[in-house]
Design a protein around this motif. Structure first.
Motif, PDB file in Angstrom:
ATOM      1  N   GLY A 202       0.803  -1.209   0.000  1.00  0.00           N
ATOM      2  CA  GLY A 202       0.000   0.000   0.000  1.00  0.00           C
ATOM      3  C   GLY A 202       0.832   1.252   0.000  1.00  0.00           C
ATOM      4  N   ARG A 203       0.314   2.296  -0.645  1.00  0.00           N
ATOM      5  CA  ARG A 203       1.009   3.579  -0.722  1.00  0.00           C
ATOM      6  C   ARG A 203       0.218   4.654   0.000  1.00  0.00           C
ATOM      7  NH1 ARG A 203       4.970   4.516  -4.826  1.00  0.00           N
ATOM      8  NH2 ARG A 203       5.655   2.550  -5.726  1.00  0.00           N
ATOM      9  N   TRP A 204       0.941   5.522   0.645  1.00  0.00           N
ATOM     10  CA  TRP A 204       0.323   6.668   1.303  1.00  0.00           C
ATOM     11  C   TRP A 204       0.375   7.853   0.358  1.00  0.00           C
ATOM     12  CZ3 TRP A 204       0.901   7.314   7.234  1.00  0.00           C
ATOM     13  CH2 TRP A 204       0.667   6.075   7.862  1.00  0.00           C
ATOM     14  N   VAL A 205      -0.762   8.521   0.194  1.00  0.00           N
ATOM     15  CA  VAL A 205      -0.841   9.660  -0.718  1.00  0.00           C
ATOM     16  C   VAL A 205      -1.929  10.595  -0.202  1.00  0.00           C
ATOM     17  CG1 VAL A 205      -2.534   8.557  -2.219  1.00  0.00           C
ATOM     18  CG2 VAL A 205      -1.025  10.327  -3.147  1.00  0.00           C
ATOM     19  N   LEU A 206      -1.812  11.868  -0.522  1.00  0.00           N
ATOM     20  CA  LEU A 206      -2.830  12.819  -0.105  1.00  0.00           C
ATOM     21  C   LEU A 206      -4.177  12.474  -0.729  1.00  0.00           C
ATOM     22  CD1 LEU A 206      -0.854  16.180  -0.404  1.00  0.00           C
ATOM     23  CD2 LEU A 206      -1.479  14.989   1.688  1.00  0.00           C
ATOM     24  N   PRO A 207      -5.270  12.641   0.010  1.00  0.00           N
ATOM     25  CA  PRO A 207      -6.596  12.294  -0.523  1.00  0.00           C
ATOM     26  C   PRO A 207      -7.115  13.317  -1.524  1.00  0.00           C
ATOM     27  CG  PRO A 207      -6.816  13.270   1.658  1.00  0.00           C
ATOM     28  CD  PRO A 207      -5.324  13.132   1.397  1.00  0.00           C
ATOM     29  N   TRP A 208      -8.167  12.968  -2.161  1.00  0.00           N
ATOM     30  CA  TRP A 208      -8.920  13.860  -3.054  1.00  0.00           C
ATOM     31  C   TRP A 208      -8.087  14.396  -4.224  1.00  0.00           C
ATOM     32  CZ3 TRP A 208      -9.213  15.772   2.322  1.00  0.00           C
ATOM     33  CH2 TRP A 208     -10.194  15.087   3.032  1.00  0.00           C
ATOM     34  N   LYS A 209      -7.073  13.625  -4.597  1.00  0.00           N
ATOM     35  CA  LYS A 209      -6.255  13.973  -5.769  1.00  0.00           C
ATOM     36  C   LYS A 209      -5.641  15.366  -5.685  1.00  0.00           C
ATOM     37  CE  LYS A 209      -8.785  10.903  -8.885  1.00  0.00           C
ATOM     38  NZ  LYS A 209      -9.516  10.777 -10.171  1.00  0.00           N
ATOM     39  N   ILE A 210      -5.183  15.714  -4.471  1.00  0.00           N
ATOM     40  CA  ILE A 210      -4.558  17.025  -4.314  1.00  0.00           C
ATOM     41  C   ILE A 210      -3.034  16.916  -4.228  1.00  0.00           C
ATOM     42  CG2 ILE A 210      -6.553  18.070  -3.221  1.00  0.00           C
ATOM     43  CD1 ILE A 210      -5.231  17.648  -0.518  1.00  0.00           C
ATOM     44  N   GLY A 211      -2.512  15.738  -4.557  1.00  0.00           N
ATOM     45  CA  GLY A 211      -1.074  15.542  -4.523  1.00  0.00           C
ATOM     46  C   GLY A 211      -0.353  16.452  -5.515  1.00  0.00           C
ATOM     47  N   ILE A 212       0.866  16.859  -5.141  1.00  0.00           N
ATOM     48  CA  ILE A 212       1.686  17.729  -5.990  1.00  0.00           C
ATOM     49  C   ILE A 212       2.127  16.976  -7.226  1.00  0.00           C
ATOM     50  CG2 ILE A 212       3.848  19.033  -6.108  1.00  0.00           C
ATOM     51  CD1 ILE A 212       3.626  19.351  -3.046  1.00  0.00           C
ATOM     52  N   LYS A 213       2.041  17.594  -8.375  1.00  0.00           N
ATOM     53  CA  LYS A 213       2.531  17.008  -9.617  1.00  0.00           C
ATOM     54  C   LYS A 213       4.010  17.385  -9.767  1.00  0.00           C
ATOM     55  CE  LYS A 213      -1.973  17.180 -11.920  1.00  0.00           C
ATOM     56  NZ  LYS A 213      -2.212  15.739 -11.827  1.00  0.00           N
ATOM     57  N   THR A 214       4.856  16.380  -9.779  1.00  0.00           N
ATOM     58  CA  THR A 214       6.296  16.610  -9.801  1.00  0.00           C
ATOM     59  C   THR A 214       6.728  17.470 -10.987  1.00  0.00           C
ATOM     60  OG1 THR A 214       6.681  14.482  -8.713  1.00  0.00           O
ATOM     61  CG2 THR A 214       8.552  15.480  -9.863  1.00  0.00           C
ATOM     62  N   GLY A 215       7.496  18.508 -10.687  1.00  0.00           N
ATOM     63  CA  GLY A 215       8.061  19.356 -11.736  1.00  0.00           C
ATOM     64  C   GLY A 215       7.124  20.386 -12.318  1.00  0.00           C
ATOM     65  N   GLN A 216       5.909  20.461 -11.804  1.00  0.00           N
ATOM     66  CA  GLN A 216       4.944  21.416 -12.343  1.00  0.00           C
ATOM     67  C   GLN A 216       5.089  22.795 -11.680  1.00  0.00           C
ATOM     68  OE1 GLN A 216       2.951  20.639 -15.063  1.00  0.00           O
ATOM     69  NE2 GLN A 216       4.290  18.841 -15.020  1.00  0.00           N
ATOM     70  N   ALA A 217       4.222  23.716 -12.071  1.00  0.00           N
ATOM     71  CA  ALA A 217       4.368  25.117 -11.681  1.00  0.00           C
ATOM     72  C   ALA A 217       4.405  25.316 -10.172  1.00  0.00           C
ATOM     73  CB  ALA A 217       3.222  25.937 -12.292  1.00  0.00           C
ATOM     74  N   PHE A 218       3.553  24.610  -9.427  1.00  0.00           N
ATOM     75  CA  PHE A 218       3.508  24.810  -7.976  1.00  0.00           C
ATOM     76  C   PHE A 218       4.857  24.525  -7.351  1.00  0.00           C
ATOM     77  CE2 PHE A 218       3.054  23.012  -3.709  1.00  0.00           C
ATOM     78  CZ  PHE A 218       2.457  24.077  -3.048  1.00  0.00           C
ATOM     79  N   GLU A 219       5.465  23.414  -7.738  1.00  0.00           N
ATOM     80  CA  GLU A 219       6.753  23.041  -7.166  1.00  0.00           C
ATOM     81  C   GLU A 219       7.863  23.988  -7.609  1.00  0.00           C
ATOM     82  OE1 GLU A 219       9.772  19.188  -6.775  1.00  0.00           O
ATOM     83  OE2 GLU A 219       8.006  19.081  -8.087  1.00  0.00           O
ATOM     84  N   GLN A 220       7.870  24.323  -8.890  1.00  0.00           N
ATOM     85  CA  GLN A 220       8.957  25.117  -9.454  1.00  0.00           C
ATOM     86  C   GLN A 220       8.875  26.593  -9.076  1.00  0.00           C
ATOM     87  OE1 GLN A 220      11.472  23.582 -10.662  1.00  0.00           O
ATOM     88  NE2 GLN A 220      11.153  22.755 -12.698  1.00  0.00           N
ATOM     89  N   LYS A 221       7.671  27.155  -9.151  1.00  0.00           N
ATOM     90  CA  LYS A 221       7.529  28.596  -9.009  1.00  0.00           C
ATOM     91  C   LYS A 221       7.106  29.060  -7.618  1.00  0.00           C
ATOM     92  CE  LYS A 221       6.458  29.289 -13.916  1.00  0.00           C
ATOM     93  NZ  LYS A 221       5.504  29.847 -14.887  1.00  0.00           N
ATOM     94  N   LEU A 222       6.612  28.150  -6.791  1.00  0.00           N
ATOM     95  CA  LEU A 222       6.163  28.552  -5.462  1.00  0.00           C
ATOM     96  C   LEU A 222       6.919  27.813  -4.357  1.00  0.00           C
ATOM     97  CD1 LEU A 222       4.273  30.187  -3.683  1.00  0.00           C
ATOM     98  CD2 LEU A 222       2.587  28.332  -3.866  1.00  0.00           C
ATOM     99  N   LEU A 223       6.882  26.484  -4.394  1.00  0.00           N
ATOM    100  CA  LEU A 223       7.458  25.705  -3.303  1.00  0.00           C
ATOM    101  C   LEU A 223       8.971  25.901  -3.189  1.00  0.00           C
ATOM    102  CD1 LEU A 223       6.956  23.734  -1.034  1.00  0.00           C
ATOM    103  CD2 LEU A 223       7.162  21.849  -2.675  1.00  0.00           C
ATOM    104  N   ALA A 224       9.687  25.774  -4.299  1.00  0.00           N
ATOM    105  CA  ALA A 224      11.153  25.909  -4.256  1.00  0.00           C
ATOM    106  C   ALA A 224      11.594  27.293  -3.781  1.00  0.00           C
ATOM    107  CB  ALA A 224      11.751  25.586  -5.625  1.00  0.00           C
TER     108      ALA A 224
END
Length: 242
Positions: A202-224
């Protein structure tokens, strides 16, 4: 998550957590912990910075199960072969190395090396420094061998600097454990999740499909950028206290 994000979260985790742990009487005053060297003289300024870099590198360790990843090319064929071996033993990408078991084992293993085998400890420290350097993108674009040589040179240089400042590594196991754990937490926030309780399925993941998409805008332009600012702020706050 991308490599630089993992490295940044590792650095933030060390800067945020290590001073608190070092201040705990159980770790600093108890003769039992002093004898085992868990946090003895761990947080003078040079060791504080060394721990930040090493924890950032340790936050990349779980991804050595992915031979095709950039991080596997850190020291050229050396880390590529290591990555192939880790992938074979762990069952492939995002399996055994992305679990609590691995984080605990890596932390205890590093602690054992730090207190028992100086040569093994030094090899691990050099590897972790190199992983941190590679994760933040230092190198020669388009030239893997030149980048590997740059990584080796910078890792060796930083290792020598740490030696010149008499950096001790009583805290190495803690830094490695924290780095690996924060990597697992980070990947649980992505859409693919992690097998946190491996070998339990089994894998643990955030519910409701709100997981971060690797390499996308949120990670690159906000999180980093936010993590980078947090690192600068935490370093400033910690050094004001010294």
């Amino acid at each position: 998550m991308m490599g630089h994000t993992h490295a940044l979260t590792g650095a933030v985790a060390w800067l945020g957590v290590a001073p608190t742990l070092a201040a705990l009487p159980l770790l600093t005053d108890s003769s039992r912990f002093v004898e085992t060297g868990v946090m003895v003289n761990a947080l003078n300024p040079s060791e504080f910075i060394a721990g930040t870099i090493i924890c950032a590198g340790a936050a990349m360790l779980p991804d050595l199960d992915h031979p095709s990843a950039t991080i596997a090319q850190t020291f050229g064929p050396i880390t590529w072969m290591l990555s192939k071996a880790v992938a074979w033993v762990s069952g492939g990408h995002r399996h055994a190395t992305h679990s609590l078991v691995f984080a605990a084992a890596a932390g205890f293993g590093a602690h054992y090396l730090a207190n028992t085998y100086p040569i093994g400890r030094d090899i691990l420290v050099a590897l972790l420094i190199g992983l941190a350097i590679r994760a933040i993108g230092i190198g020669v674009p388009g030239n893997k061998m030149a980048t590997a040589m740059v990584d080796i040179g910078l890792a060796a240089g930083l290792f020598v600097v740490f030696r010149s400042y008499n950096v001790g590594y009583a805290w190495l196991g803690l830094a490695v454990g924290i780095g690996c754990l924060i990597h697992v937490v980070g990947d649980c926030c992505t859409e693919k999740g992690c097998p946190v309780l491996w070998p339990v399925p089994g894998r643990w993941v955030l519910p409701w499909k709100i997981g971060i998409k690797t390499g996308q805008a949120f990670e690159q332009k906000l999180l980093a950028p936010v993590l980078s600012i947090a690192i600068v702020g935490l370093i400033y706050l910690r050094f004001v206290q010294f």
